[in-house]
Design an enzyme around this catalytic site. Sequence first.
Site, PDB file in Angstrom:
ATOM      1  N   ASP A   8      -2.105  -0.155  -5.563  1.00  0.00           N
ATOM      2  CA  ASP A   8      -0.688  -0.334  -5.872  1.00  0.00           C
ATOM      3  C   ASP A   8      -0.208   0.938  -6.591  1.00  0.00           C
ATOM      4  OD1 ASP A   8       1.697  -1.993  -6.633  1.00  0.00           O
ATOM      5  OD2 ASP A   8       0.886  -1.593  -8.621  1.00  0.00           O
ATOM      6  N   ASP A  10       3.340   1.345  -8.708  1.00  0.00           N
ATOM      7  CA  ASP A  10       4.014   1.127  -9.995  1.00  0.00           C
ATOM      8  C   ASP A  10       3.227   0.182 -10.901  1.00  0.00           C
ATOM      9  OD1 ASP A  10       6.064   2.766  -9.201  1.00  0.00           O
ATOM     10  OD2 ASP A  10       7.366   1.137  -8.552  1.00  0.00           O
ATOM     11  N   LYS A 150       1.987  -7.909   1.060  1.00  0.00           N
ATOM     12  CA  LYS A 150       0.979  -6.844   1.007  1.00  0.00           C
ATOM     13  C   LYS A 150      -0.325  -7.270   1.703  1.00  0.00           C
ATOM     14  CE  LYS A 150       2.531  -4.375  -3.166  1.00  0.00           C
ATOM     15  NZ  LYS A 150       2.059  -3.691  -4.397  1.00  0.00           N
ATOM     16  N   ASP A 173      -1.308  -4.710 -10.322  1.00  0.00           N
ATOM     17  CA  ASP A 173      -0.804  -5.143 -11.628  1.00  0.00           C
ATOM     18  C   ASP A 173       0.143  -6.342 -11.583  1.00  0.00           C
ATOM     19  OD1 ASP A 173       1.396  -3.658 -10.456  1.00  0.00           O
ATOM     20  OD2 ASP A 173       2.315  -3.652 -12.429  1.00  0.00           O
TER      21      ASP A 173
HETATM   22  O1  LIG Z   1       8.555  -1.467  -5.507  1.00  0.00           O
HETATM   23  C1  LIG Z   1       8.275  -2.102  -6.531  1.00  0.00           C
HETATM   24  O2  LIG Z   1       9.038  -2.969  -6.998  1.00  0.00           O
HETATM   25  C2  LIG Z   1       6.979  -1.893  -7.242  1.00  0.00           C
HETATM   26  O3  LIG Z   1       6.101  -1.101  -6.500  1.00  0.00           O
HETATM   27  P1  LIG Z   1       4.526  -1.388  -6.502  1.00  0.00           P
HETATM   28  O4  LIG Z   1       4.276  -2.395  -5.441  1.00  0.00           O
HETATM   29  O5  LIG Z   1       3.935  -0.047  -6.191  1.00  0.00           O
HETATM   30  O6  LIG Z   1       4.162  -1.865  -7.871  1.00  0.00           O
HETATM   31 MG   LIG Z   2       2.753  -2.604  -9.146  1.00  0.00          MG
END
Ligand SMILES: O=C(O)COP(=O)(O)O
Ligand SMILES: [Mg+2]
EC number: 3.1.3.18
Length: 226
Positions: A8, A10, A150, A173
């Site tokens: 992942d 963020d 995902k 996360d």
């Molecule tokens: O796009 C988002 O809201 C968060 O992105 P992520 O899936 O990389 O945590």
């Molecule tokens: Mg994330």
Amino acid sequence: MIRAVAIDIDGTITDDKRLLSPVAVEAVSRLNALTEVILVTGNVHCFSRAVAVLLGTSKTFIAENGGVVSWGEGDMELLSDPAICQEAYRSLKEVYPVKKKDSRYRITDLVVEAGFDLEEAASLLERWKIPADLVDSGFAVHIKDRMVNKGTALTKVMERLGLSREEVAAVGDSKSDLPMFRVAGFRASVGNAVSELKEESDYVSDQDFGPGFSDIVDFMAREDMI
Ligand SMILES: O=C(O)COP(=O)(O)O
Ligand SMILES: [Mg+2]
């Protein structure tokens, strides 16, 4: 043996403000030398591609929470129907003051500003028979096609690359990472992860964000998984 690690972006390799962690960058580079690294993110395709280029990870990656798959140097594939998200957005807008964010760059899902009750909104979508759901990544609220996430996209990538469940690890996360945890053989969360994800993890780092990610890479190396 792990042959691919789905990561992942963020909150996993960035901090809570979405700043890329230098410690995580080093850890990704250690990981790149040992295994295939596949970004699996809610971010838009062009942003994710830039991250893949800058980090030297695989050009096969998943964006928009499973709505978009980039196949190596080749084309991207859209796995979900943008019309479903538009319909959900239009209907929710009748009830809540929902506002789109970064929509110009999004191809399949939609991001809206938080500020309404997600559970209540999800049950309205259910009642209206609109096959969309709402997912909060901790950074944004996504309206997405219920048929993709995902996990569904990662399954498709695993099939194409000939990877079995045991050969895939996932690191994340947030709640949006739960579906990819369900298809991976080894699951690890950073310390700042939501409790729902930690509960489904084989390893939970005691450190947050980038340092947590780095610790997970070290753990997998120490355990001879990669
Ligand atoms: O796009 C988002 O809201 C968060 O992105 P992520 O899936 O990389 O945590
Ligand atoms: Mg994330």
